[in-house]
Design a protein around this motif. Sequence first.
Motif, PDB file in Angstrom:
ATOM      1  N   UNK A 143      37.904 -14.971  12.075  1.00  0.00           N
ATOM      2  CA  UNK A 143      36.463 -14.932  11.805  1.00  0.00           C
ATOM      3  C   UNK A 143      35.764 -13.923  12.720  1.00  0.00           C
ATOM      4  N   UNK A 144      36.225 -13.821  13.972  1.00  0.00           N
ATOM      5  CA  UNK A 144      35.656 -12.802  14.863  1.00  0.00           C
ATOM      6  C   UNK A 144      35.954 -11.397  14.362  1.00  0.00           C
ATOM      7  N   UNK A 145      37.172 -11.190  13.871  1.00  0.00           N
ATOM      8  CA  UNK A 145      37.547  -9.884  13.342  1.00  0.00           C
ATOM      9  C   UNK A 145      36.707  -9.538  12.124  1.00  0.00           C
TER      10      UNK A 145
ATOM     11  N   UNK B 130      33.175  -8.983  16.102  1.00  0.00           N
ATOM     12  CA  UNK B 130      32.587  -9.519  17.324  1.00  0.00           C
ATOM     13  C   UNK B 130      33.696  -9.818  18.325  1.00  0.00           C
ATOM     14  N   UNK B 131      33.338  -9.931  19.578  1.00  0.00           N
ATOM     15  CA  UNK B 131      34.291 -10.303  20.614  1.00  0.00           C
ATOM     16  C   UNK B 131      34.065 -11.757  20.996  1.00  0.00           C
ATOM     17  N   UNK B 132      35.030 -12.328  21.683  1.00  0.00           N
ATOM     18  CA  UNK B 132      34.898 -13.706  22.138  1.00  0.00           C
ATOM     19  C   UNK B 132      33.712 -13.831  23.098  1.00  0.00           C
ATOM     20  N   UNK B 133      33.542 -12.850  23.965  1.00  0.00           N
ATOM     21  CA  UNK B 133      32.431 -12.875  24.914  1.00  0.00           C
ATOM     22  C   UNK B 133      31.083 -12.855  24.196  1.00  0.00           C
TER      23      UNK B 133
ATOM     24  N   UNK C 282      30.485 -13.888  21.225  1.00  0.00           N
ATOM     25  CA  UNK C 282      30.343 -15.165  20.524  1.00  0.00           C
ATOM     26  C   UNK C 282      29.893 -16.264  21.483  1.00  0.00           C
ATOM     27  N   UNK C 283      30.500 -16.324  22.655  1.00  0.00           N
ATOM     28  CA  UNK C 283      30.165 -17.375  23.621  1.00  0.00           C
ATOM     29  C   UNK C 283      28.761 -17.179  24.179  1.00  0.00           C
ATOM     30  N   UNK C 284      28.416 -15.933  24.512  1.00  0.00           N
ATOM     31  CA  UNK C 284      27.094 -15.652  25.077  1.00  0.00           C
ATOM     32  C   UNK C 284      25.996 -15.690  24.020  1.00  0.00           C
ATOM     33  N   UNK C 285      26.349 -15.569  22.752  1.00  0.00           N
ATOM     34  CA  UNK C 285      25.342 -15.527  21.701  1.00  0.00           C
ATOM     35  C   UNK C 285      24.573 -14.225  21.700  1.00  0.00           C
ATOM     36  N   UNK C 286      25.264 -13.131  21.974  1.00  0.00           N
ATOM     37  CA  UNK C 286      24.624 -11.821  22.091  1.00  0.00           C
ATOM     38  C   UNK C 286      23.854 -11.450  20.827  1.00  0.00           C
ATOM     39  N   UNK C 287      24.438 -11.708  19.674  1.00  0.00           N
ATOM     40  CA  UNK C 287      23.786 -11.330  18.414  1.00  0.00           C
ATOM     41  C   UNK C 287      23.317 -12.562  17.645  1.00  0.00           C
ATOM     42  N   UNK C 288      22.908 -13.594  18.352  1.00  0.00           N
ATOM     43  CA  UNK C 288      22.453 -14.812  17.688  1.00  0.00           C
ATOM     44  C   UNK C 288      21.088 -14.624  17.034  1.00  0.00           C
ATOM     45  N   UNK C 289      20.235 -13.825  17.678  1.00  0.00           N
ATOM     46  CA  UNK C 289      18.879 -13.659  17.160  1.00  0.00           C
ATOM     47  C   UNK C 289      18.668 -12.359  16.387  1.00  0.00           C
ATOM     48  N   UNK C 290      19.704 -11.527  16.331  1.00  0.00           N
ATOM     49  CA  UNK C 290      19.599 -10.280  15.572  1.00  0.00           C
ATOM     50  C   UNK C 290      20.967  -9.949  14.966  1.00  0.00           C
ATOM     51  N   UNK C 291      20.969  -8.996  14.067  1.00  0.00           N
ATOM     52  CA  UNK C 291      22.207  -8.616  13.380  1.00  0.00           C
ATOM     53  C   UNK C 291      23.118  -7.839  14.323  1.00  0.00           C
ATOM     54  N   UNK C 292      24.404  -8.046  14.181  1.00  0.00           N
ATOM     55  CA  UNK C 292      25.400  -7.314  14.959  1.00  0.00           C
ATOM     56  C   UNK C 292      25.434  -5.869  14.462  1.00  0.00           C
ATOM     57  N   UNK C 293      25.109  -4.894  15.308  1.00  0.00           N
ATOM     58  CA  UNK C 293      25.080  -3.503  14.839  1.00  0.00           C
ATOM     59  C   UNK C 293      26.475  -2.939  14.549  1.00  0.00           C
TER      60      UNK C 293
END
Length: 128
Positions: free
Chosen positions: A53-55, A59-62, A64-75
């Motif tokens: 699912x990450x692939x 996205x990376x595991x980091x 996903x855990x930090x929620x880096x793109x939780x509020x916006x789309x992953x560029x």
Amino acid sequence: SFLHALAVALTDATSGGDRVGVALDERPVPAALSIATALILLCVCPLLCYHCSLTCRNATTSEEIKGTFADRANPFDQSCPANCRHVLCRPLPPSRLHLRSAAAEELGGPMILRNDGGGGEGGGGVEL
């Protein structure tokens, strides 16, 4: 063979026969190996699904855990097929590990590195 043994065991268990108990008594090693394989698969399959699912989302595991793109789309997310192709089919970058020189240091002797693509004649080697 694991799936075959599992199918036979389930068939026997649902038919009311005692063949499973007899099989465990007669051949305990394959039964133990089947149980060990099942336990390993139960631990590894969820991890495989998570990383697939990450692939697919690139996205990376980091992240996903930090929620880096939780509020916006992953560029970096293109599409699932494009992300999978990018991860699985791209050429590997050159390694930054110098394992041969580390092995030479540990073994205490010179090690020959060839830059001609193999063990062909004509030198091209560098002694460390």
